[in-house]
Design a protein around this motif. Structure first.
Motif, PDB file in Angstrom:
ATOM      1  N   SER A   1       0.831  -1.194   0.000  1.00 14.22           N
ATOM      2  CA  SER A   1       0.000   0.000   0.000  1.00 14.22           C
ATOM      3  C   SER A   1       0.871   1.252   0.000  1.00 14.22           C
ATOM      4  CB  SER A   1      -0.917   0.013   1.226  1.00 14.22           C
ATOM      5  OG  SER A   1      -0.177   0.254   2.405  1.00 14.22           O
ATOM      6  N   GLY A   2       0.320   2.333  -0.516  1.00 14.46           N
ATOM      7  CA  GLY A   2       1.043   3.594  -0.513  1.00 14.46           C
ATOM      8  C   GLY A   2       1.436   4.013   0.888  1.00 14.46           C
ATOM      9  N   ALA A   3       0.560   3.756   1.866  1.00 10.36           N
ATOM     10  CA  ALA A   3       0.857   4.114   3.248  1.00 10.36           C
ATOM     11  C   ALA A   3       2.054   3.338   3.774  1.00 10.36           C
ATOM     12  CB  ALA A   3      -0.370   3.858   4.120  1.00 10.36           C
ATOM     13  N   ALA A   4       2.138   2.043   3.434  1.00  3.76           N
ATOM     14  CA  ALA A   4       3.267   1.232   3.885  1.00  3.76           C
ATOM     15  C   ALA A   4       4.569   1.714   3.268  1.00  3.76           C
ATOM     16  CB  ALA A   4       3.022  -0.235   3.533  1.00  3.76           C
ATOM     17  N   VAL A   5       4.547   2.032   1.985  1.00  3.68           N
ATOM     18  CA  VAL A   5       5.750   2.544   1.322  1.00  3.68           C
ATOM     19  C   VAL A   5       6.187   3.857   1.956  1.00  3.68           C
ATOM     20  CG1 VAL A   5       6.716   3.408  -0.849  1.00  3.68           C
ATOM     21  CG2 VAL A   5       5.218   1.408  -0.861  1.00  3.68           C
ATOM     22  N   MET A   6       5.229   4.725   2.211  1.00  2.00           N
ATOM     23  CA  MET A   6       5.545   6.031   2.786  1.00  2.00           C
ATOM     24  C   MET A   6       6.197   5.884   4.158  1.00  2.00           C
ATOM     25  SD  MET A   6       2.941   9.193   3.446  1.00  2.00           S
ATOM     26  CE  MET A   6       3.339  10.556   4.541  1.00  2.00           C
ATOM     27  N   SER A   7       5.613   5.062   5.029  1.00  2.00           N
ATOM     28  CA  SER A   7       6.158   4.929   6.375  1.00  2.00           C
ATOM     29  C   SER A   7       7.534   4.285   6.365  1.00  2.00           C
ATOM     30  CB  SER A   7       5.198   4.130   7.260  1.00  2.00           C
ATOM     31  OG  SER A   7       5.017   2.823   6.757  1.00  2.00           O
ATOM     32  N   LYS A   8       7.721   3.276   5.501  1.00  2.00           N
ATOM     33  CA  LYS A   8       9.025   2.606   5.439  1.00  2.00           C
ATOM     34  C   LYS A   8      10.105   3.529   4.864  1.00  2.00           C
ATOM     35  CE  LYS A   8       7.200  -2.118   4.889  1.00  2.00           C
ATOM     36  NZ  LYS A   8       7.999  -2.828   5.913  1.00  2.00           N
ATOM     37  N   ALA A   9       9.720   4.369   3.898  1.00  2.00           N
ATOM     38  CA  ALA A   9      10.701   5.254   3.264  1.00  2.00           C
ATOM     39  C   ALA A   9      11.067   6.440   4.152  1.00  2.00           C
ATOM     40  CB  ALA A   9      10.158   5.751   1.926  1.00  2.00           C
ATOM     41  N   LEU A  10      10.078   7.019   4.802  1.00  2.00           N
ATOM     42  CA  LEU A  10      10.339   8.231   5.578  1.00  2.00           C
ATOM     43  C   LEU A  10      11.107   7.960   6.861  1.00  2.00           C
ATOM     44  CD1 LEU A  10       7.036  10.299   5.244  1.00  2.00           C
ATOM     45  CD2 LEU A  10       9.180  10.559   3.977  1.00  2.00           C
ATOM     46  N   TRP A  11      10.950   6.768   7.400  1.00  2.00           N
ATOM     47  CA  TRP A  11      11.602   6.480   8.682  1.00  2.00           C
ATOM     48  C   TRP A  11      13.123   6.688   8.637  1.00  2.00           C
ATOM     49  CZ3 TRP A  11       9.821   5.928  13.478  1.00  2.00           C
ATOM     50  CH2 TRP A  11      10.680   5.421  14.452  1.00  2.00           C
ATOM     51  N   PRO A  12      13.876   6.026   7.731  1.00  2.00           N
ATOM     52  CA  PRO A  12      15.332   6.254   7.721  1.00  2.00           C
ATOM     53  C   PRO A  12      15.704   7.666   7.295  1.00  2.00           C
ATOM     54  CG  PRO A  12      14.687   4.950   5.823  1.00  2.00           C
ATOM     55  CD  PRO A  12      13.481   5.037   6.701  1.00  2.00           C
ATOM     56  N   LEU A  13      14.892   8.269   6.412  1.00  2.00           N
ATOM     57  CA  LEU A  13      15.214   9.624   5.984  1.00  2.00           C
ATOM     58  C   LEU A  13      15.144  10.584   7.163  1.00  2.00           C
ATOM     59  CD1 LEU A  13      13.350   9.875   2.546  1.00  2.00           C
ATOM     60  CD2 LEU A  13      15.697   9.128   3.030  1.00  2.00           C
ATOM     61  N   ARG A  14      14.152  10.400   8.006  1.00  2.00           N
ATOM     62  CA  ARG A  14      13.976  11.289   9.161  1.00  2.00           C
ATOM     63  C   ARG A  14      15.027  11.037  10.236  1.00  2.00           C
ATOM     64  NH1 ARG A  14       9.553  13.943  11.566  1.00  2.00           N
ATOM     65  NH2 ARG A  14      10.414  15.212  13.269  1.00  2.00           N
ATOM     66  N   TRP A  15      15.197   9.789  10.612  1.00  2.00           N
ATOM     67  CA  TRP A  15      16.004   9.505  11.796  1.00  2.00           C
ATOM     68  C   TRP A  15      17.481   9.262  11.491  1.00  2.00           C
ATOM     69  CZ3 TRP A  15      13.486  11.350  15.479  1.00  2.00           C
ATOM     70  CH2 TRP A  15      12.091  11.264  15.515  1.00  2.00           C
ATOM     71  N   LYS A  16      17.826   8.823  10.299  1.00  2.00           N
ATOM     72  CA  LYS A  16      19.242   8.609   9.968  1.00  2.00           C
ATOM     73  C   LYS A  16      19.855   9.805   9.255  1.00  2.00           C
ATOM     74  CE  LYS A  16      22.435   5.376   7.736  1.00  2.00           C
ATOM     75  NZ  LYS A  16      22.586   4.091   6.998  1.00  2.00           N
ATOM     76  N   TYR A  17      19.055  10.447   8.391  1.00  2.00           N
ATOM     77  CA  TYR A  17      19.611  11.518   7.563  1.00  2.00           C
ATOM     78  C   TYR A  17      19.068  12.904   7.906  1.00  2.00           C
ATOM     79  CZ  TYR A  17      21.147   7.524   4.819  1.00  2.00           C
ATOM     80  OH  TYR A  17      21.731   6.341   4.423  1.00  2.00           O
TER      81      TYR A  17
END
Length: 322
Positions: free
Chosen positions: A94-110
């Motif tokens: 789902s689009g929601a699953a892709v969004m949550s999986k993608a944003l997590w490392p971008l926010r917290w790692k980068y």
């Protein structure tokens, strides 16, 4: 440390439960407010999800009434359509699953958030790509708040180098760039790829219409380039050499989407650059899958990378395997 808060109640009422869950994760809340009504927030989230689900089904029933949707739309037929789509595009979610999986490392790692990142997308202009649950809509309306459109029919980045340069120079000082790209394909309520039943219509139509037209035009001998139809001419030029393989595949419409993705990814990589500053450039590519109304859109990730000036690209696709 950060905990999370739900967005405004009123906005959630028009969204799917998938979007509710994503937005609950996407809203940062200061630590000093974390303990205030924590249980209440959880109950509110559950309550809102139930209200949204009821509203969502009601809207689906209204669509069924006005568009003469199949009676089995919310039952076994819908499940079969989902199974067919995920079988054709392994790894789609789902689009929601892709969004949550993608944003997590971008926010917290980068350190990439909404305030220090600008967002662009190269998706087909077809209006169904902005339906509830589709990744482009989630990122635009419920996270970044605005979008720079790089694409046109078929999803190719017709904005080119000049479009990307203009967009990337809008980035906040020291900030980042996020680009979503790819073609799309629809599925009928019966699970037929390349077809979609639109609101208000009784007959199926093609999705993506531009890609299907380009494939048909190339298969029937081709057409000359037309300066008054530049985007479709580009699609014919790029897909022409691939039409024979598409026709000989076991599922031509699925193969058409996969081949279209390849030429779009190649074009994206040829126009982007990291010369806009010290920040990161993130590319998320894949195939947008338009599911029958009553279901969220799916997305098959095929490219997820991050790079910056003086730093080699890093492949982030592993986040979708968790």
């Amino acid at each position: 440390e950060t905990s999370y808060w739900l967005p405004t109640f009123g906005k959630l009422l028009s969204q799917t439960p998938f979007e509710v869950s994503v937005m609950a994760l996407a809203q940062p809340k200061p630590v000093n407010e974390r303990r205030r009504g924590g249980v209440g927030v959880g109950l509110l989230a559950a309550g809102v999800a139930l209200v949204v689900l009821g509203n969502f089904r009601s809207r689906g029933q209204q669509s069924e009434k006005h568009a003469v949707m199949p009676e089995a739309f919310f039952g076994l037929q819908r499940m079969q359509a989902a199974h067919t789509a995920k079988e054709a595009f392994a790894g789609a979610m789902s689009g929601a699953a892709v969004m949550s999986k993608a944003l997590w490392p971008l926010r917290w790692k980068y350190g990439m958030g909404r305030k220090n990142t600008i967002y662009a997308q190269s998706l087909c202009a077809d209006e169904i790509n902005s339906d509830n649950g589709h990744l482009g809509r989630l990122l635009t309306e419920y996270y970044y708040g605005r979008v720079f459109p790089l694409g046109g029919i078929g999803g190719a980045p017709y904005g080119g180098k000049t479009g990307f340069a203009a967009f990337s120079h809008h980035v906040p000082d020291g900030g980042n760039v996020f680009v979503l790209f790819g073609p799309h394909i629809g599925f009928s309520p019966e699970g037929e790829p390349g077809k979609f039943l639109r609101n208000g219509q009784m007959a199926l139509s093609t999705s993506c219409g531009a890609l299907c037209a380009a494939y048909s035009q190339c298969s029937s001998g081709g057409m000359p380039a037309d300066s008054k139809d530049m985007e479709q001419s580009w699609l014919r030029e790029k897909l022409g050499p691939k039409c024979k393989d598409i026709k000989e595949s076991s599922n031509p419409m699925v193969e058409l989407a996969l081949q279209a993705y390849k030429v779009i990814e190649e074009e994206i990589l040829s126009i982007v650059n990291t010369g806009f500053g010290s920040g990161n450039l993130v590319l998320l590519g894949g195939i947008q899958i338009n599911m029958p109304y009553g279901m969220p859109g799916f997305f098959k990730p095929m490219h997820f990378s991050i790079r910056a000036e003086g730093r080699e690209p890093e492949n982030l696709m592993s986040v979708f395997e968790r």
